[in-house]
Motif scaffolding. Structure first.
Motif, PDB file in Angstrom:
ATOM      1  N   SER A 285       0.847  -1.201   0.000  1.00  0.00           N
ATOM      2  CA  SER A 285       0.000   0.000   0.000  1.00  0.00           C
ATOM      3  C   SER A 285       0.874   1.239   0.000  1.00  0.00           C
ATOM      4  CB  SER A 285      -0.940   0.021   1.215  1.00  0.00           C
ATOM      5  OG  SER A 285      -0.216   0.282   2.398  1.00  0.00           O
ATOM      6  N   PHE A 286       0.352   2.299  -0.563  1.00  0.00           N
ATOM      7  CA  PHE A 286       1.091   3.558  -0.664  1.00  0.00           C
ATOM      8  C   PHE A 286       1.324   4.154   0.720  1.00  0.00           C
ATOM      9  CE2 PHE A 286       1.861   8.009  -1.652  1.00  0.00           C
ATOM     10  CZ  PHE A 286       2.585   7.948  -2.826  1.00  0.00           C
ATOM     11  N   SER A 287       0.321   4.090   1.604  1.00  0.00           N
ATOM     12  CA  SER A 287       0.463   4.693   2.924  1.00  0.00           C
ATOM     13  C   SER A 287       1.552   3.993   3.736  1.00  0.00           C
ATOM     14  CB  SER A 287      -0.867   4.663   3.677  1.00  0.00           C
ATOM     15  OG  SER A 287      -1.337   3.334   3.804  1.00  0.00           O
ATOM     16  N   ASP A 288       1.648   2.651   3.625  1.00  0.00           N
ATOM     17  CA  ASP A 288       2.728   1.944   4.314  1.00  0.00           C
ATOM     18  C   ASP A 288       4.092   2.327   3.748  1.00  0.00           C
ATOM     19  OD1 ASP A 288       1.243   0.591   6.182  1.00  0.00           O
ATOM     20  OD2 ASP A 288       1.020  -1.223   4.978  1.00  0.00           O
ATOM     21  N   ALA A 289       4.129   2.587   2.440  1.00  0.00           N
ATOM     22  CA  ALA A 289       5.407   2.890   1.779  1.00  0.00           C
ATOM     23  C   ALA A 289       5.960   4.252   2.175  1.00  0.00           C
ATOM     24  CB  ALA A 289       5.246   2.806   0.258  1.00  0.00           C
ATOM     25  N   VAL A 357      -2.391   4.533  -7.006  1.00  0.00           N
ATOM     26  CA  VAL A 357      -1.858   4.998  -5.731  1.00  0.00           C
ATOM     27  C   VAL A 357      -2.759   4.556  -4.580  1.00  0.00           C
ATOM     28  CG1 VAL A 357      -1.477   7.056  -4.335  1.00  0.00           C
ATOM     29  CG2 VAL A 357      -0.503   6.926  -6.627  1.00  0.00           C
ATOM     30  N   ASP A 358      -4.077   4.603  -4.802  1.00  0.00           N
ATOM     31  CA  ASP A 358      -5.033   4.264  -3.738  1.00  0.00           C
ATOM     32  C   ASP A 358      -5.365   2.780  -3.672  1.00  0.00           C
ATOM     33  OD1 ASP A 358      -5.179   6.936  -3.080  1.00  0.00           O
ATOM     34  OD2 ASP A 358      -6.945   7.323  -4.329  1.00  0.00           O
ATOM     35  N   ALA A 359      -4.935   2.019  -4.675  1.00  0.00           N
ATOM     36  CA  ALA A 359      -5.390   0.625  -4.767  1.00  0.00           C
ATOM     37  C   ALA A 359      -4.999  -0.202  -3.554  1.00  0.00           C
ATOM     38  CB  ALA A 359      -4.840  -0.014  -6.045  1.00  0.00           C
ATOM     39  N   GLY A 360      -3.774  -0.042  -3.059  1.00  0.00           N
ATOM     40  CA  GLY A 360      -3.321  -0.839  -1.934  1.00  0.00           C
ATOM     41  C   GLY A 360      -4.050  -0.516  -0.648  1.00  0.00           C
ATOM     42  N   ASP A 361      -4.363   0.764  -0.439  1.00  0.00           N
ATOM     43  CA  ASP A 361      -5.093   1.141   0.773  1.00  0.00           C
ATOM     44  C   ASP A 361      -6.562   0.751   0.677  1.00  0.00           C
ATOM     45  OD1 ASP A 361      -3.042   2.585   2.415  1.00  0.00           O
ATOM     46  OD2 ASP A 361      -2.906   3.773   0.585  1.00  0.00           O
ATOM     47  N   ASP A 362      -7.119   0.779  -0.537  1.00  0.00           N
ATOM     48  CA  ASP A 362      -8.519   0.400  -0.707  1.00  0.00           C
ATOM     49  C   ASP A 362      -8.716  -1.106  -0.563  1.00  0.00           C
ATOM     50  OD1 ASP A 362      -9.117   3.034  -1.131  1.00  0.00           O
ATOM     51  OD2 ASP A 362      -9.132   2.881  -3.330  1.00  0.00           O
ATOM     52  N   ASN A 363      -7.687  -1.890  -0.910  1.00  0.00           N
ATOM     53  CA  ASN A 363      -7.798  -3.350  -0.848  1.00  0.00           C
ATOM     54  C   ASN A 363      -6.566  -3.920  -0.155  1.00  0.00           C
ATOM     55  OD1 ASN A 363      -8.254  -6.065  -1.193  1.00  0.00           O
ATOM     56  ND2 ASN A 363      -7.802  -6.071  -3.402  1.00  0.00           N
ATOM     57  N   PRO A 364      -6.588  -4.050   1.180  1.00  0.00           N
ATOM     58  CA  PRO A 364      -5.404  -4.510   1.920  1.00  0.00           C
ATOM     59  C   PRO A 364      -4.922  -5.899   1.528  1.00  0.00           C
ATOM     60  CG  PRO A 364      -7.028  -3.536   3.395  1.00  0.00           C
ATOM     61  CD  PRO A 364      -7.700  -3.687   2.062  1.00  0.00           C
ATOM     62  N   GLU A 365      -5.779  -6.700   0.862  1.00  0.00           N
ATOM     63  CA  GLU A 365      -5.387  -8.060   0.496  1.00  0.00           C
ATOM     64  C   GLU A 365      -4.681  -8.135  -0.851  1.00  0.00           C
ATOM     65  OE1 GLU A 365      -5.692 -10.709   2.528  1.00  0.00           O
ATOM     66  OE2 GLU A 365      -6.359  -9.208   3.987  1.00  0.00           O
ATOM     67  N   THR A 367      -1.974  -7.962  -3.767  1.00  0.00           N
ATOM     68  CA  THR A 367      -0.516  -8.146  -3.857  1.00  0.00           C
ATOM     69  C   THR A 367      -0.011  -7.883  -5.274  1.00  0.00           C
ATOM     70  OG1 THR A 367      -0.833 -10.519  -4.265  1.00  0.00           O
ATOM     71  CG2 THR A 367      -0.437  -9.816  -1.977  1.00  0.00           C
ATOM     72  N   ASN A 368      -0.901  -7.348  -6.097  1.00  0.00           N
ATOM     73  CA  ASN A 368      -0.572  -7.093  -7.498  1.00  0.00           C
ATOM     74  C   ASN A 368       0.377  -5.905  -7.648  1.00  0.00           C
ATOM     75  OD1 ASN A 368      -0.962  -8.198  -9.968  1.00  0.00           O
ATOM     76  ND2 ASN A 368      -2.704  -6.908 -10.509  1.00  0.00           N
ATOM     77  N   LEU A 369       0.138  -4.871  -6.844  1.00  0.00           N
ATOM     78  CA  LEU A 369       0.927  -3.643  -6.924  1.00  0.00           C
ATOM     79  C   LEU A 369       1.900  -3.582  -5.754  1.00  0.00           C
ATOM     80  CD1 LEU A 369      -1.890  -1.106  -7.879  1.00  0.00           C
ATOM     81  CD2 LEU A 369      -0.082  -1.971  -9.383  1.00  0.00           C
ATOM     82  N   ILE A 370       3.140  -3.157  -6.067  1.00  0.00           N
ATOM     83  CA  ILE A 370       4.188  -3.014  -5.069  1.00  0.00           C
ATOM     84  C   ILE A 370       4.510  -1.529  -4.934  1.00  0.00           C
ATOM     85  CG2 ILE A 370       6.559  -3.598  -4.431  1.00  0.00           C
ATOM     86  CD1 ILE A 370       4.719  -5.985  -4.436  1.00  0.00           C
ATOM     87  N   TYR A 371       4.641  -1.055  -3.695  1.00  0.00           N
ATOM     88  CA  TYR A 371       4.959   0.346  -3.412  1.00  0.00           C
ATOM     89  C   TYR A 371       6.293   0.389  -2.662  1.00  0.00           C
ATOM     90  CZ  TYR A 371      -0.069   0.777  -4.286  1.00  0.00           C
ATOM     91  OH  TYR A 371      -1.323   0.724  -4.846  1.00  0.00           O
ATOM     92  N   GLN A 372       7.206   1.227  -3.162  1.00  0.00           N
ATOM     93  CA  GLN A 372       8.546   1.242  -2.559  1.00  0.00           C
ATOM     94  C   GLN A 372       9.212   2.589  -2.792  1.00  0.00           C
ATOM     95  OE1 GLN A 372      11.364  -1.558  -4.255  1.00  0.00           O
ATOM     96  NE2 GLN A 372      12.513  -1.727  -2.341  1.00  0.00           N
ATOM     97  N   ASN A 373       9.937   3.032  -1.771  1.00  0.00           N
ATOM     98  CA  ASN A 373      10.753   4.233  -1.919  1.00  0.00           C
ATOM     99  C   ASN A 373      12.048   3.856  -2.642  1.00  0.00           C
ATOM    100  OD1 ASN A 373      11.130   7.121  -1.167  1.00  0.00           O
ATOM    101  ND2 ASN A 373      12.950   6.293  -0.184  1.00  0.00           N
ATOM    102  N   VAL A 374      12.262   4.436  -3.831  1.00  0.00           N
ATOM    103  CA  VAL A 374      13.425   4.113  -4.657  1.00  0.00           C
ATOM    104  C   VAL A 374      14.165   5.410  -4.992  1.00  0.00           C
ATOM    105  CG1 VAL A 374      12.332   2.047  -5.616  1.00  0.00           C
ATOM    106  CG2 VAL A 374      12.076   4.232  -6.797  1.00  0.00           C
TER     107      VAL A 374
END
Length: 684
Positions: A285-289, A357-365, A367-374
């Motif tokens: 999720s974006f918020s965790d990232a 951007v919102d997909a991970g927070d809208d669906n906590p389950e 695993t399709n999208l990965i969010y990472q600080n690069v």
């Protein structure tokens, strides 16, 4: 007769007075190369200037009119005309030199605009790839296996998830495998965003986490293998301004202003072997990232910034400034990280849209999208200089290192010299036979220069008490704990250029608290000359045993919703790769003469203005100012004399040397020019 040529028209000017301040005796950045004059409003002149007295004129007189100043048909200067006012009889004009210097022409020019947007450096050094694991464990029964070693965890033995994770970390560190272990705790408490990262050093490991079924346990509570790249910085770890940028390790706990809960304040983190760490965890999720540990900021060498300014202005620059050993090692602080939050599907980065951007927070389950600080290793240099006007920057550098910008207006060149060199050189023009009577116009009462720093970050501001005489003196902060000191006694730590006081608060144990840094304003003195030091040294501090440049300045980081552009000019000296007292190697910078081990190193420098390393820049001028007498005289100068004065600024009259403060030149068509000189007598 002097002439102004504009729009194919020659305007005779009987005489002009050019006033030139050398700028040596003032902290102001002078550049008043302007020549006011008045001409008759004839039809021909009015047409050439765009009908300045005609109310129906469509000419925009806020824009300068290109022009040239000629003497005996030879061009003296190029520049432009500004129309001040006009009526039916006269037109009041001012001719401004195009290099004038840029006081008139470049008041709004920003430092960032001096770098072309395409002026980039691709950071692509070799790297080591290392392995490790991320261990997520909920508060509950679990089994962790690492290289055949088994840890059984029972929920009832631990108060919460945090205590359980800390127990796992202690166990990992005790295995004797040389693992580098980090515990990262989320603000959310019981969460898969809290975890342990560990990295292999010598022994390759395999790990397995089995979490027993429990409320709140999901499939993410496992041991996940991971790899990271550690950059081998090579030439960047050797101080060389030809590299243009460097990556010293610094400490700025306020960089993300609390928006990133797992950032510990280290910028440009190096591992024990001196490799630059680029690993940041990935999330679903974006918020965790918005939680990441490693952040990178490149710092430009001071010499590169100065060269970029004059290259942008198409002015050739040279001078002893660029050869000074200390100047060549100075880095300019900026607060713009090169990291950003990336959204990936598989291994492919996606354009960031509201949907993904919102997909991970809208669906906590998911695993399709990965969010990472690069990191964007294609470094755009314009982003890594202070956000400020060029003139403010050049003035600040001038006042910090006591510089003289010597402009050759005809050759469109500038030589940057130290004032000390001008005073010491004794290269002079003998005008004994050409001067009229020498008049004393002021008996000096000045007691010398009084320094102040215009900008202090929160760390420096907290320690601006008058520096007391210390009761104890030590080299490093760790030595304070061994002192036999009483409450309210002071100790000076040489390697930090700072004083600490032993304080006791209620039931808390007595601790050494920061009291005063050496870097602070001078106390007020009567009859002193105020001199603002434009560039502030970055204070040094100890963090986790590292000696690091340390400050508290918030980032410019859109991903963290931070947009601070107020950094001021902050400097540190870069010494390249050093090992600290624990043998840990890192890119080291400091504003004083103590190395990474906390030991005095004669090859290092102290940037505090009253240190011996900085005094040699200003002592000659200070001695000249104290109780100085100012004189005035008139003299007839040849063109050769004028050229020499542009270089020396020192004249000799009857075996006495004088340094010029101001020259007023009467420009006419005569071969000799009448000049009025304001002078300071050089002390021998």
């Amino acid at each position: 007769m002097a002439e102004i040529r504009v729009n194919d028209l020659t305007i005779p000017v009987p005489s002009l007075i050019q006033r030139i301040r050398t700028g040596i005796f003032t902290p102001d950045l002078l550049g008043d190369y302007s020549f006011p004059f008045t001409v008759r409003n004839t039809e021909q002149i009015s047409l050439a200037l765009g009908l300045p007295a005609d109310p129906q004129s469509a000419t925009d007189f806020s824009q300068p009119i290109p022009a040239g100043l000629y003497l005996r048909a030879n061009r003296l200067y190029s520049g432009h005309l500004d129309v001040l006012e006009a009526d039916q009889d006269d037109i009041k004009l001012v001719f401004v030199l195009s290099s004038g210097f840029f006081i008139q022409d470049n008041t709004s020019l920003s430092l960032q605009s001096c770098y072309d947007p395409e002026d980039t450096i691709l950071l692509d050094p070799p790297y080591d790839e290392i392995g490790g694991y991320r261990i997520r464990c909920a508060h509950g029964d679990a089994r962790l296996t690492v290289n055949g070693n088994v840890l059984l965890l029972e929920k009832d033995d631990y108060a919460d998830q945090v205590e359980q994770l800390e127990a796992i970390a202690d166990w990992l560190e005790g295995l004797g495998l040389g693992l580098i272990v980090t515990v990262l705790i989320s603000d959310e408490g019981h969460s898969s965003a809290s975890y342990i990262d560990y990295w292999d050093t010598g022994t390759v490991t395999t790990a397995e986490m089995v979490q027993m079924p429990n409320e709140g346990v999901n499939r993410s509570y496992i041991a996940t293998p991971k790899t990271a790249r550690r950059l081998l910085m090579g030439d960047y770890n050797t101080p060389d301004d030809a590299n243009r940028i460097a990556f010293p390790m610094i400490y700025n706990p306020n960089l993300y202003e609390g928006a990133n809960p797992i950032f510990d304040g280290i910028v440009n983190r190096y591992d024990d072997q001196g490799r630059l760490d680029t690993y940041n965890p990935s999330y679903y999720s974006f918020s965790d990232a918005l939680q990441w540990q490693n952040t990178l900021i490149p710092f430009l060498y001071l010499t590169d910034v100065v060269k970029a300014i004059f290259a942008h202005l198409n002015i050739r620059v040279s001078g002893e400034f660029f050869d000074d050993p200390l100047i060549k090692k100075l880095l300019v602080y900026n607060n713009r990280p090169i990291d950003f939050l990336d959204v990936r599907q598989g291994a492919v980065s996606q354009r960031r849209t509201p949907g993904n951007v919102d997909a991970g927070d809208d669906n906590p389950e998911q695993t399709n999208l990965i969010y990472q600080n690069v990191f964007d290793f294609n470094i755009r240099l314009s982003r890594h200089v202070p956000d400020m006007p060029v003139l403010d920057f050049l003035k600040a550098i001038k006042n910090t290192f006591f510089l003289k910008y010597d402009f050759n207006l005809l050759q469109n060149a500038v030589e940057i010299r130290f004032v000390r060199s001008i005073i010491r050189s004794r290269e002079s023009l003998d005008l004994t036979a050409k001067v009229e009577k020498l008049f004393l116009i002021r008996n000096g009462k000045e007691s010398g220069l009084q320094f102040s720093y215009p900008s202090k970050d929160a760390l420096l501001s907290r320690a601006q008490e008058p520096v007391p005489d210390p009761d104890h003196t030590v080299d490093t902060y760790t030595e304070l704990s061994a002192l036999d000191a009483e409450i309210d006694e002071f100790a000076y730590v040489r390697s930090l250029s700072a004083t600490f006081r032993l304080e006791k608060e209620r039931e808390d144990p007595a601790t050494w608290q920061l009291y005063a840094f050496d870097v602070q304003d001078d106390p007020d003195r009567p009859e002193s000359v105020d001199w603002p030091i434009g560039a502030t040294p970055i204070a040094d501090a100890y963090y986790e045993g590292w000696k690091l440049p340390s400050l508290e300045v918030t980032a410019y980081s859109p991903d963290a919703n931070l947009f601070n552009t107020d950094t001021g000019i902050r400097l540190t000296v870069y010494y390249g790769q050093q090992a600290d007292g624990q043998g840990r190697s890192y890119a080291f910078a400091s504003a004083n003469a103590y190395d990474a081990t906390g030991s005095l190193d004669e090859s290092q420098a102290n940037l505090f203005v009253h240190s011996e390393d900085m005094k040699h820049y200003w002592t000659n001028l200070n001695n000249l100012i104290i109780r100085s007498k100012k004189y005035r005289t008139n003299v007839l100068l040849t063109e050769s004399d004028r050229y020499t004065l542009n270089r020396t600024r020192i004249i000799r009259i009857a075996n006495v040397l004088y340094l010029i403060d101001q020259i007023e030149l009467l420009i006419t068509d005569q071969e000799r020019t009448l000049a009025k000189l304001d002078l300071y007598k050089l002390k021998t």
